[in-house]
Design a protein around this motif. Structure first.
Motif, short mmCIF file in Angstrom:
data_model
loop_
_atom_site.label_atom_id
_atom_site.label_comp_id
_atom_site.label_asym_id
_atom_site.label_seq_id
_atom_site.Cartn_x
_atom_site.Cartn_y
_atom_site.Cartn_z
N ASP A 278 0.76 -1.33 0.04
CA ASP A 278 0.01 -0.18 0.04
C ASP A 278 0.84 1.28 -0.20
N HIS A 279 0.17 2.33 -0.22
CA HIS A 279 1.07 3.82 -0.15
C HIS A 279 1.96 4.05 0.97
N ASP A 280 1.54 3.73 2.23
CA ASP A 280 2.24 4.11 3.18
C ASP A 280 3.52 2.98 3.18
N MET A 281 3.34 1.84 3.17
CA MET A 281 4.48 0.72 2.91
C MET A 281 5.33 0.93 1.71
N ARG A 282 4.92 1.40 0.77
CA ARG A 282 5.93 1.82 -0.39
C ARG A 282 6.78 3.09 -0.04
N THR A 283 6.16 4.11 0.29
CA THR A 283 6.71 5.38 0.65
C THR A 283 7.70 5.21 1.46
N GLY A 284 7.30 4.58 2.68
CA GLY A 284 8.13 4.28 3.86
C GLY A 284 9.67 3.56 3.52
N LEU A 285 9.29 2.58 2.58
CA LEU A 285 10.26 1.59 2.28
C LEU A 285 11.20 2.42 1.23
#
Length: 533
Positions: free
Chosen positions: A473-480
């Protein structure tokens, strides 16, 4: 070569990547998965394919989970007739899973599954993990990913429009086992890709902190299970219920629970003489276990016929002298799967005081339906019962809601949905234990960073890679992305150089040869006429 993300770029499901090279005359998919989010009128929540399936030459699968394989029957119905390349274990388990899903599908039937042309690459005499195979004018290389049995990352190598060798790595889903610490029970550690120009990397748990060391310890996991059983006995010895996925999680749990029951006091009869026993009430998981019985004893693809997937620490952990004894131990364990059945059925046994000191495994792992929902609904009001959540589950699934309840994040005035059941939180008396970090097949940030930055030890090419983050999801991708950019900027010795890191976008066409084309089309500097001094 052009790349398009047909699915999985902006969610945790539906992974499918289309690669097209008109010059080479090749079109193929890496994965072809179902979407968990159902859209009105869309098969498995997915939009239309967006391309002519009849023109595809082949499909490559990274592993057998349905979010990477589940649309193969629809692809076949749309006219695809090419081979599906993968490992043999992936082929076996994908076919079993699709046949089972066909019973409940409006989009395809068993005949569609029967016609899929699985072609296991590891049955070829020239196959080895981490060694390229020449196919369709390309080279395909598989790298063991330690996510589930048979899972592999894939490197695709080709010659660009100007004759340069280029490659792209698809991670599939990345497990946590490493060669130095294969803490999950059954599988050996990952092997890593070498040099690459592009990488497509999953990000399911990319923004979460690294798991604490005890979650990456076989011994700590066994202690945690023993403590669950000791607590269960202290509360009256009611049923211990564990949702599990038919593919891999059920088999991991069978191994771990058998180990704990054999090596600790928790496996002995209680003071009233009641035994603690283990039952797998999941027909598909039983059929999948037959695949494990074959593949974990299979030496194909490994040096000197060594088992290619099997965890090399098993003999040590089991206190056995050699691999032949491990073979015998596993064969006996898998055989017991077929024999351990609850008398009169699991529900009846859980309600019988003489039989209720049992461990009941059943699917589905996300508690969205199936027998496990019946078991949980029946026992969730029993203060002597225990429910153990054993893996990743999105927040909008039954297991995800139970996890929120454990964490104190679920509103007590809101009903809990498990499949078709609705449970009043005030009714919950059973103990709910979250073992998700012990069992998630998705590697944490440490595992994801290792995959991106570390390389096969034999790799000498130091080219920089462009990384596309998908399957999150967006949060996981941007955090990574933020974490990977920070490490890339630090340029640690030995790390793979990174050109840039991008969030993959659905249906955008990425021209993977554009840089080479620009180099070829660069202006040629003119030589000035020689001046006289």
């Amino acid at each position: 070569m052009q790349l398009s993300f047909i699915g999985g770029a902006e969610s945790v499901t539906g992974s499918a990547s289309l690669l097209v090279d008109e010059r080479l005359g090749v079109r193929f998919l890496v994965d072809c998965g179902t979407h968990a989010e159902r859209g009105a009128g869309f098969a498995d929540g997915a939009p239309k394919l967006g391309f002519d399936a009849r023109r595809l030459d082949f499909v490559v699968l990274t592993h057998a989970h349905r979010d990477h394989t589940g649309r193969l029957p629809q692809l076949h119905r749309a006219g695809f007739r090419g081979p599906v390349y993968c490992t043999e274990a992936t082929a076996w388990m994908t076919e079993l899973a699709l046949r089972d899903a066909a019973k409940f599908s409006d989009e395809y039937d068993a005949a569609d599954v029967e016609l899929i042309d699985f072609q296991p690459l590891d049955r070829r005499p020239d196959f080895r993990f981490d060694r390229a195979l020449r196919m369709h004018g390309l080279w395909l290389t598989l790298h063991r990913s330690a996510h589930i049995l048979g899972a592999a990352a894939v490197t695709v190598t080709w010659r660009s429009r100007v004759g340069m060798e280029r490659s792209i790595v698809f991670s599939g889903d990345i497990g946590g086992n490493t060669p130095d610490n294969p803490f999950q029970s059954l599988l050996a550690g990952q092997t890593l890709p070498g040099a690459a120009d592009y990488m497509v990397v999953e990000s399911t748990r990319g923004a979460e902190p690294a798991r604490e060391p005890h979650y990456k310890s076989f011994a700590a996991r066994m202690v945690a299970w023993a403590e669950v059983f000791a607590d269960s006995d202290a509360r009256g010895g009611g049923p211990v219920i564990a949702p599990c996925f038919a593919i891999h999680r059920a088999q991991e749990l069978l191994f771990d629970l058998d180990y704990v029951l054999r090596t600790t006091d928790t496996g002995r009869p209680d003071t009233t003489g009641r035994p603690r026993w283990l039952s797998l009430d999941a027909p598909l998981a039983v059929r999948m276990t037959d695949v494990f019985a074959m593949a974990l004893a299979d030496g194909s693809g490994g040096p000197e016929h060594a088992p290619v997937y099997r965890n090399p620490r098993l003999a040590e952990r089991l206190g056995l002298a050699n691999e032949a004894e491990v073979d015998a131990h596993l064969a006996a364990l898998w055989q017991r799967v077929r024999l351990n059945r609850a008398p009169g059925g699991t529900l009846r046994a859980m309600r019988d005081p003489a039989l209720s000191r049992m461990i009941a495994l059943a699917g589905s792992g996300m508690c969205q339906g199936g027998r496990i929902v019946d078991f949980i609904v029946d026992q969730i009001g029993n203060p002597a019962a225990t429910i153990v959540l054993c893996g990743y589950a999105p927040p909008d699934t039954g297991a995800g809601r139970l996890r929120q309840l454990v964490a104190g994040e679920w509103p007590l005035d809101r009903m809990l949905a498990l499949g078709n059941a609705r449970i009043d939180p005030a009714r919950v008396q059973a103990r709910i234990v979250d073992f998700g970090d012990y069992y998630s097949g998705h590697g944490d940030i440490d595992a994801l960073a290792r995959f991106v930055f570390e390389r096969d030890a034999r790799a000498t090419d130091t080219r920089a890679a462009t990384v596309y983050l998908n399957h999150g999801d967006h949060d996981m991708r941007t955090g990574l992305a933020e974490t990977l950019r920070e490490r890339a900027a630090a340029a640690q010795a030995g790390d793979r150089a990174i050109e840039r890191i991008e969030l993959a976008e659905m249906n955008r066409i990425y021209d993977l040869d554009a840089a080479d084309q620009a180099w070829r089309d660069r202006p040629t500097p003119r030589l000035n006429s020689l001046g006289r001094s």
